[in-house]
Design a protein around this motif. Structure first.
Motif, PDB file in Angstrom:
ATOM      1  N   PRO A 222     -28.917  18.457   3.010  1.00 31.54           N
ATOM      2  CA  PRO A 222     -27.587  18.963   2.517  1.00 31.54           C
ATOM      3  C   PRO A 222     -27.746  19.278   1.049  1.00 31.54           C
ATOM      4  O   PRO A 222     -28.391  18.156   0.419  1.00 31.54           O
ATOM      5  CB  PRO A 222     -26.485  18.008   2.873  1.00 31.54           C
ATOM      6  CG  PRO A 222     -27.357  16.879   3.046  1.00 31.54           C
ATOM      7  CD  PRO A 222     -28.756  16.871   3.629  1.00 31.54           C
ATOM      8  N   VAL A 223     -27.203  20.153   0.536  1.00 27.82           N
ATOM      9  CA  VAL A 223     -27.162  20.465  -0.839  1.00 27.82           C
ATOM     10  C   VAL A 223     -25.697  20.138  -1.503  1.00 27.82           C
ATOM     11  O   VAL A 223     -24.766  20.676  -0.931  1.00 27.82           O
ATOM     12  CB  VAL A 223     -27.358  21.999  -1.376  1.00 27.82           C
ATOM     13  CG1 VAL A 223     -27.668  22.131  -2.919  1.00 27.82           C
ATOM     14  CG2 VAL A 223     -28.708  22.445  -0.962  1.00 27.82           C
ATOM     15  N   ARG A 224     -25.779  19.151  -2.281  1.00 27.52           N
ATOM     16  CA  ARG A 224     -24.494  18.377  -2.669  1.00 27.52           C
ATOM     17  C   ARG A 224     -23.705  19.200  -3.914  1.00 27.52           C
ATOM     18  O   ARG A 224     -22.485  18.834  -3.906  1.00 27.52           O
ATOM     19  CB  ARG A 224     -24.786  16.831  -3.047  1.00 27.52           C
ATOM     20  CG  ARG A 224     -25.369  15.946  -1.928  1.00 27.52           C
ATOM     21  CD  ARG A 224     -25.556  14.547  -2.347  1.00 27.52           C
ATOM     22  NE  ARG A 224     -24.409  14.025  -2.734  1.00 27.52           N
ATOM     23  CZ  ARG A 224     -24.301  12.909  -3.321  1.00 27.52           C
ATOM     24  NH1 ARG A 224     -25.429  11.982  -3.468  1.00 27.52           N
ATOM     25  NH2 ARG A 224     -23.068  12.221  -3.325  1.00 27.52           N
ATOM     26  N   SER A 225     -24.554  19.873  -4.683  1.00 29.45           N
ATOM     27  CA  SER A 225     -23.877  20.344  -5.855  1.00 29.45           C
ATOM     28  C   SER A 225     -24.949  21.687  -6.438  1.00 29.45           C
ATOM     29  O   SER A 225     -25.979  21.724  -5.782  1.00 29.45           O
ATOM     30  CB  SER A 225     -23.599  19.475  -7.084  1.00 29.45           C
ATOM     31  OG  SER A 225     -25.122  18.886  -7.291  1.00 29.45           O
ATOM     32  N   LEU A 226     -24.336  22.307  -7.217  1.00 26.70           N
ATOM     33  CA  LEU A 226     -25.093  23.364  -8.030  1.00 26.70           C
ATOM     34  C   LEU A 226     -26.186  22.970  -8.712  1.00 26.70           C
ATOM     35  O   LEU A 226     -27.223  23.473  -8.898  1.00 26.70           O
ATOM     36  CB  LEU A 226     -24.076  24.031  -8.523  1.00 26.70           C
ATOM     37  CG  LEU A 226     -23.191  25.226  -7.818  1.00 26.70           C
ATOM     38  CD1 LEU A 226     -22.407  25.888  -8.771  1.00 26.70           C
ATOM     39  CD2 LEU A 226     -23.895  25.879  -6.724  1.00 26.70           C
ATOM     40  N   PRO A 252     -15.754  26.946  -4.389  1.00 22.35           N
ATOM     41  CA  PRO A 252     -15.349  25.989  -5.519  1.00 22.35           C
ATOM     42  C   PRO A 252     -16.332  24.740  -5.406  1.00 22.35           C
ATOM     43  O   PRO A 252     -16.931  24.558  -4.689  1.00 22.35           O
ATOM     44  CB  PRO A 252     -13.985  25.465  -5.266  1.00 22.35           C
ATOM     45  CG  PRO A 252     -13.548  26.865  -4.294  1.00 22.35           C
ATOM     46  CD  PRO A 252     -14.690  27.065  -3.544  1.00 22.35           C
ATOM     47  N   ALA A 253     -16.511  24.298  -6.670  1.00 23.24           N
ATOM     48  CA  ALA A 253     -17.483  23.059  -7.039  1.00 23.24           C
ATOM     49  C   ALA A 253     -16.997  21.918  -5.912  1.00 23.24           C
ATOM     50  O   ALA A 253     -17.936  21.300  -5.734  1.00 23.24           O
ATOM     51  CB  ALA A 253     -17.333  22.829  -8.370  1.00 23.24           C
ATOM     52  N   ASP A 254     -15.931  21.809  -5.648  1.00 20.95           N
ATOM     53  CA  ASP A 254     -15.462  20.552  -4.798  1.00 20.95           C
ATOM     54  C   ASP A 254     -15.818  20.829  -3.377  1.00 20.95           C
ATOM     55  O   ASP A 254     -15.414  19.922  -2.729  1.00 20.95           O
ATOM     56  CB  ASP A 254     -14.149  20.144  -5.155  1.00 20.95           C
ATOM     57  CG  ASP A 254     -13.005  21.108  -4.968  1.00 20.95           C
ATOM     58  OD1 ASP A 254     -13.540  22.292  -4.563  1.00 20.95           O
ATOM     59  OD2 ASP A 254     -11.811  20.625  -4.714  1.00 20.95           O
ATOM     60  N   ARG A 255     -16.195  21.900  -3.032  1.00 19.84           N
ATOM     61  CA  ARG A 255     -16.464  22.326  -1.828  1.00 19.84           C
ATOM     62  C   ARG A 255     -17.933  22.461  -1.641  1.00 19.84           C
ATOM     63  O   ARG A 255     -18.426  22.816  -0.446  1.00 19.84           O
ATOM     64  CB  ARG A 255     -15.837  23.767  -1.543  1.00 19.84           C
ATOM     65  CG  ARG A 255     -14.180  23.526  -1.478  1.00 19.84           C
ATOM     66  CD  ARG A 255     -13.722  22.729  -0.150  1.00 19.84           C
ATOM     67  NE  ARG A 255     -14.415  23.347   1.130  1.00 19.84           N
ATOM     68  CZ  ARG A 255     -14.564  22.492   2.276  1.00 19.84           C
ATOM     69  NH1 ARG A 255     -14.135  21.197   2.307  1.00 19.84           N
ATOM     70  NH2 ARG A 255     -15.143  23.053   3.432  1.00 19.84           N
TER      71      ARG A 255
END
Length: 339
Positions: A222-226, A252-255
């Motif tokens: 899984p990719v957790r963040s940009l 959105p960043a939190d998604r």
């Protein structure tokens, strides 16, 4: 002696296998391994214990393997050539056999300049391919590289890593053949995001009959963040297609973490349909708690038992684990410490 052989049996039976990965802690905290193993117990067939991954100092992989086994997880002990010469490598492999560690994953390893001790002297007395061959000779012929005999042969399953996407692309299947010839019985691949390229590679693997000689576990995660997505783009041999980039960048960043988990589950579902793929290797360092939910969404949550955690970390009996194998009531206020 560690009970083991679950991964071997799963691969030999032809059932779809699932492995995961744990990075040992940067400290002498045995409970850190237990906390990371807890969400995976009963859900995966084995867990890699990394060997100073990325050339960053961590607890030794053999020690992490013993702690993982104590936590109820079958370990895959990673061994790299970066930090040890052939004497030390063979010594560690003998020790793994004596301790009953059932699986080893052998690789060249990252250069120290990429890690937290860039001035460390690299060893690389052997490369990954040579280490695989040495391990097979130790196990099957009872001989060291010097030609001297072992009094008792180790019995581990031998694994390796493979990167289907690294250049030269037209030689990657042949390179896998060399690993199989050397003694690799299974490989875990680099992250798979480009399914079209992975399918082409698997077609070449099948044409050479390699899927019958060396089991293929597709690497997913899984990719957790940009920021994590940007890091992945910089890894050798990792290609992130534009549609994946747009999908993760479009929420959105939190998604992003939730979308990354959904994407990972979808990739698992698709690689399961590719002939010759024997399983998946889920890489989620520091995010192990997400793996049960990913497997559930991918339709792989078939091993839930009395010792397994649910997707939210709860046990079937309504309790949670405290990371030391003990149940804590779900209504309690237990705290999780960052490793």
């Amino acid at each position: 002696m560690i009970p083991g052989g679950k991964l071997r049996k799963k691969l030999e039976s032809g059932e779809f296998a699932v492995t995961a990965e744990i990075s040992p802690p940067r400290g002498a905290d045995p409970a850190a391994i237990r906390r990371r193993a807890e969400p995976l117990r009963g859900l995966v067939d084995a867990v890699n214990i990394t060997d100073n991954a990325g050339a960053h100092v961590r607890m030794a992989s053999w020690a992490g393997s013993l702690l993982a086994a104590e936590a109820g997880i079958e370990p895959v002990m990673q061994v790299t050539c970066r930090d040890r010469n052939r004497l030390a490598l063979q010594s560690d492999l003998i020790a793994a056999g004596a301790l009953g560690i059932p699986n080893v994953l052998l690789m060249t390893g990252d250069h120290p300049r990429f890690g937290d001790h860039p001035d460390a002297k690299p060893v690389f007395d052997l490369d990954g391919m040579q280490l695989i061959q040495a391990a097979r000779t130790m196990r099957d012929e009872g001989l060291l590289m010097s030609g001297r005999s072992l009094s008792v042969r180790p019995g581990w399953l031998i694994g390796a890593v493979e990167n289907p996407f690294a250049p030269p692309a037209d030689q990657r299947a042949a390179i896998l053949g060399k690993r199989a010839d050397a003694g690799a019985e299974f490989v875990q691949t680099q992250f798979v995001f480009d399914l079209a390229a992975f399918r082409r590679w698997m077609a070449e693997v099948r044409d050479l009959g390699l899927d019958q000689r060396c089991r293929i576990l597709a690497g997913v995660g899984p990719v957790r963040s940009l920021r994590a997505l940007s890091h992945l783009r910089g890894l050798p041999g990792v290609y992130v297609p534009g549609e994946v980039d747009r999908r993760l960048s479009g929420v959105p960043a939190d998604r992003v973490a939730a979308e990354g988990m959904a994407l990972c589950a979808e990739i698992i579902q698709q690689v399961r349909q590719i002939p010759g793929v024997s399983g998946v290797h889920v890489m989620a360092p520091g995010f192990e708690q997400a793996i049960p939910g990913i497997l559930d969404r991918a339709g792989l949550r078939r091993r839930l038992g009395p010792d397994a955690a649910s997707p939210d970390g709860a046990r079937p009996d309504g309790a949670r684990s405290d990371g030391r194998g003990r149940a804590v009531l779900s209504s309690g206020r237990e705290r999780r410490r960052a490793d």
